[in-house]
Write a protein that holds these residues in place. Structure first.
Motif, mmCIF file in Angstrom:
data_model
loop_
_atom_site.group_PDB
_atom_site.id
_atom_site.type_symbol
_atom_site.label_atom_id
_atom_site.label_comp_id
_atom_site.label_asym_id
_atom_site.label_seq_id
_atom_site.Cartn_x
_atom_site.Cartn_y
_atom_site.Cartn_z
ATOM 1 N N HIS A 275 -11.271 -4.795 4.598
ATOM 2 C CA HIS A 275 -10.330 -4.453 3.535
ATOM 3 C C HIS A 275 -10.950 -4.791 2.182
ATOM 4 N N GLU B 43 -11.565 -2.598 -1.231
ATOM 5 C CA GLU B 43 -10.792 -2.995 -2.415
ATOM 6 C C GLU B 43 -11.706 -3.296 -3.603
ATOM 7 N N GLU C 26 0.848 -1.211 0.000
ATOM 8 C CA GLU C 26 0.000 0.000 0.000
ATOM 9 C C GLU C 26 0.878 1.253 0.000
ATOM 10 N N GLU D 54 -6.550 3.867 1.044
ATOM 11 C CA GLU D 54 -5.269 3.144 1.132
ATOM 12 C C GLU D 54 -4.439 3.672 2.307
ATOM 13 N N HIS E 69 -5.846 2.007 5.186
ATOM 14 C CA HIS E 69 -5.437 0.593 5.247
ATOM 15 C C HIS E 69 -4.010 0.459 5.798
HETATM 16 FE FE LIG Z 1 -5.915 -1.579 0.576
#
Ligand SMILES: [Fe+2]
Ligand SMILES: [Fe+2]
Length: 316
Positions: free
Chosen positions: A199, A203, A88, A120, A123
């Motif tokens: 996640h 995504e 990421e 992101e 994340h």
């Molecule tokens: Fe991600």
């Protein structure tokens, strides 16, 4: 030619009908917070596995006790947290650079890519916080490859279309992990499963935005550049594979430290044979052989899907 390639070529000979508007609307509906998934009384439960067996492949190592197999599964879970955080770190600047090239004229595009980048960044934070929780309880050192900045620099030095393909591979791969191996799995630690689920939820939009990003970059490329991008994608895959094979060695040492176990030469050989392929499938094979990823490569350069399908078994 195998089935997947044939179907990819037959059914998808034009770009899919993804739109920035749809991706933006979906992204705004999902929108969870890191604090909802980890922290406070939300802790990893080390009495349960973190990774699905199809990715961890610890059961084939029958010379390990059930407890040792569980520890290895959790070490592989730690890899997953670290390596996703690592990739990421190059996805975030790449997406921001792509968004910045055209800030006027399509508000949905700008907002969709900024949400993508923001997610992101979230994340990266998410994986770090899960990793911190892991290390607090696991207490044994787990050495990792990197640093992430060096990997990011090596990847981002390649042609943008090759980098965009690597990112597309990662996005479809994440979805495959969840849908094929996690969604119906009742054995996993609920917190780790929640991480994988949340996640995946974001995504799902990224895979579509990435497809639009690949399309936009490829529109500005010559046929020769598009063909070379497949080579570039495979070169980056080679760099990642070398790192993964080093990680398998680190994991072996982590397992020995955490369990105090020693291995015969035969056991060590078997360990590496199984774990190298398990790690390759987790991060390379499961993305490279995803039908939507193959379909996109075929649109860029006819014949690429069959080429990649011929290579993917090395990573299965
Ligand atoms: Fe991600
Ligand atoms: Fe993503």
């Amino acid at each position: 030619m195998s089935t997947v390639t044939t179907s990819a070529q037959k059914t998808i000979n034009t770009w899919p009908n993804y739109t920035y508007e749809d991706a933006l609307a979906a992204s705004e509906q999902v929108n969870w917070r890191v604090e909802d998934l980890i922290g406070g009384d939300k802790r990893l439960d080390f009495s349960k596995p973190f990774m699905p067996e199809s990715l961890a492949r610890v059961e084939a190592l029958d010379f390990l006790s059930p407890r040792e197999r569980l520890v290895l599964n959790q070490i592989r879970g730690h890899d997953y947290l670290y390596i996703f955080g690592l990739v990421e770190e190059f996805i975030l600047p790449f997406v921001l650079d792509h968004a910045r090239q055209k800030l006027q004229g399509n508000d949905a595009r700008v907002r969709a890519f900024l949400n993508f980048a923001g997610e992101e960044a979230k994340h990266i934070d998410l994986f770090k916080r899960f990793r911190r929780d892991f290390l607090e309880s696991f207490r044994t050192e787990c050495e990792v490859i990197g640093p992430p900045e060096a990997v990011a620099q090596a990847v981002l030095s390649k042609h943008p279309l090759a980098v965009a393909l690597v990112i597309l591979h990662i996005e479809w791969m994440t979805q495959r992990h969840y849908l094929d191996s996690v969604a119906r799995n009742q054995d996993l630690d609920p917190q780790f499963k929640s991480l994988l689920k949340h996640h995946w939820m974001e995504e799902a939009q990224h895979a579509k935005l990435d497809t639009l990003m690949v399309q936009a970059i490829s529109d500005a490329c010559s046929p020769a550049e598009r063909e070379q991008a497949i080579d570039g994608y495979l070169e980056i895959g080679g760099v990642i594979d070398a790192g993964l094979m080093q990680q398998v060695k680190f994991d072996f040492e982590s397992l020995k430290r955490a369990t105090g176990r020693t291995f015969t030469t035969e056991e060590a050989d078997r360990y590496f044979a199984v774990q190298q392929q398990a790690t390759r499938w987790t991060f390379l094979g499961s993305g490279m052989s995803h039908k939507n990823f193959l379909a996109t490569t075929e649109l860029l350069n006819p014949g690429s899907a069959a080429r990649l399908e011929g290579i993917a078994p090395m990573f299965s």
